[in-house]
Design an enzyme around this catalytic site. Sequence first.
Site, PDB file in Angstrom:
ATOM      1  N   ASP A 127       0.849  -1.191   0.000  1.00 43.17           N
ATOM      2  CA  ASP A 127       0.000   0.000   0.000  1.00 43.17           C
ATOM      3  C   ASP A 127       0.888   1.246   0.000  1.00 43.17           C
ATOM      4  O   ASP A 127       1.887   1.318   0.720  1.00 43.17           O
ATOM      5  CB  ASP A 127      -0.909  -0.012   1.237  1.00 43.17           C
ATOM      6  CG  ASP A 127      -2.047   0.982   1.110  1.00 43.17           C
ATOM      7  OD1 ASP A 127      -3.205   0.543   0.969  1.00 43.17           O
ATOM      8  OD2 ASP A 127      -1.785   2.210   1.146  1.00 43.17           O
ATOM      9  N   ILE A 128       0.524   2.223  -0.800  1.00 41.96           N
ATOM     10  CA  ILE A 128       1.334   3.438  -0.942  1.00 41.96           C
ATOM     11  C   ILE A 128       1.295   4.299   0.328  1.00 41.96           C
ATOM     12  O   ILE A 128       2.205   5.086   0.576  1.00 41.96           O
ATOM     13  CB  ILE A 128       0.840   4.249  -2.174  1.00 41.96           C
ATOM     14  CG1 ILE A 128       1.949   5.133  -2.722  1.00 41.96           C
ATOM     15  CG2 ILE A 128      -0.409   5.051  -1.861  1.00 41.96           C
ATOM     16  CD1 ILE A 128       1.647   5.692  -4.111  1.00 41.96           C
ATOM     17  N   HIS A 158     -10.472  -4.893  -3.437  1.00 43.36           N
ATOM     18  CA  HIS A 158      -9.143  -5.243  -2.928  1.00 43.36           C
ATOM     19  C   HIS A 158      -9.217  -5.686  -1.485  1.00 43.36           C
ATOM     20  O   HIS A 158     -10.038  -5.189  -0.716  1.00 43.36           O
ATOM     21  CB  HIS A 158      -8.176  -4.064  -3.066  1.00 43.36           C
ATOM     22  CG  HIS A 158      -8.698  -2.777  -2.525  1.00 43.36           C
ATOM     23  ND1 HIS A 158      -9.592  -1.987  -3.229  1.00 43.36           N
ATOM     24  CD2 HIS A 158      -8.487  -2.145  -1.360  1.00 43.36           C
ATOM     25  CE1 HIS A 158      -9.897  -0.920  -2.508  1.00 43.36           C
ATOM     26  NE2 HIS A 158      -9.244  -1.001  -1.364  1.00 43.36           N
TER      27      HIS A 158
HETATM   28  P1  5GP Z   1      -9.720   1.575   0.302  1.00 44.19           P
HETATM   29  O1  5GP Z   1      -9.868   2.782   1.177  1.00 44.19           O
HETATM   30  O2  5GP Z   1     -10.320   1.773  -1.049  1.00 44.19           O
HETATM   31  O3  5GP Z   1     -10.189   0.305   0.972  1.00 44.19           O
HETATM   32  O4  5GP Z   1      -8.169   1.370   0.132  1.00 44.19           O
HETATM   33  C1  5GP Z   1      -7.444   1.898  -0.929  1.00 44.19           C
HETATM   34  C2  5GP Z   1      -6.007   1.759  -0.545  1.00 44.19           C
HETATM   35  O5  5GP Z   1      -5.234   1.910  -1.730  1.00 44.19           O
HETATM   36  C3  5GP Z   1      -5.523   2.826   0.441  1.00 44.19           C
HETATM   37  O6  5GP Z   1      -4.977   2.193   1.598  1.00 44.19           O
HETATM   38  C4  5GP Z   1      -4.479   3.605  -0.359  1.00 44.19           C
HETATM   39  O7  5GP Z   1      -3.369   4.002   0.431  1.00 44.19           O
HETATM   40  C5  5GP Z   1      -4.081   2.637  -1.441  1.00 44.19           C
HETATM   41  N1  5GP Z   1      -3.704   3.250  -2.700  1.00 44.19           N
HETATM   42  C6  5GP Z   1      -4.368   4.228  -3.382  1.00 44.19           C
HETATM   43  N2  5GP Z   1      -3.748   4.527  -4.519  1.00 44.19           N
HETATM   44  C7  5GP Z   1      -2.648   3.717  -4.569  1.00 44.19           C
HETATM   45  C8  5GP Z   1      -1.612   3.567  -5.531  1.00 44.19           C
HETATM   46  O8  5GP Z   1      -1.552   4.245  -6.566  1.00 44.19           O
HETATM   47  N3  5GP Z   1      -0.646   2.657  -5.264  1.00 44.19           N
HETATM   48  C9  5GP Z   1      -0.673   1.891  -4.116  1.00 44.19           C
HETATM   49  N4  5GP Z   1       0.333   1.008  -3.949  1.00 44.19           N
HETATM   50  N5  5GP Z   1      -1.652   1.999  -3.205  1.00 44.19           N
HETATM   51  C10 5GP Z   1      -2.619   2.912  -3.424  1.00 44.19           C
END
Ligand code: 5GP
Length: 114
Positions: free
Chosen positions: A30-31, A100
């Site tokens: 995760d970034i 995810h």
């Molecule tokens: P959500 O909030 O949708 O469950 O989680 C999305 C996750 O994706 C977040 O923890 C965010 O930090 C991660 N994320 C968003 N954009 C990117 C990206 O471009 N690369 C990576 N490696 N992680 C990302």
Amino acid sequence: MEECIFCKIAKGEIPCKKVYEDDKVLSFEDINPKAPVHVLVIPKKHIESLNDLSEEDSYIMGHMMLVIKEIAKKVNIHDSGYRVAINCGKDGGQEVPHLHLHILGGKSLNWPPG
Ligand code: 5GP
Ligand code: ZN
């Protein structure tokens, strides 16, 4: 889904720190990590959220569950333990509209998450 950021990562159009890959799924760091270890697992197929799963996705979802323990070994949290989360929709905190799993570990995690 040409604009989907995780589709672009799955196609190699946006770089990621890859942890695991096979023909159906990709796992990467995760970034913006929310724990010392925080990796994501995505299906290569674009599925928006848990609400969009269909019967034909049963195999890929089962497969995603089965690769978790292999990914946990790779990032050294298999034995110490970890949490797996899937956020869905606004109240679930889903920011990226491509299904995810989050795998979080590397410390004792708070429960409930709040
Ligand atoms: P959500 O909030 O949708 O469950 O989680 C999305 C996750 O994706 C977040 O923890 C965010 O930090 C991660 N994320 C968003 N954009 C990117 C990206 O471009 N690369 C990576 N490696 N992680 C990302
Ligand atoms: Zn996508």
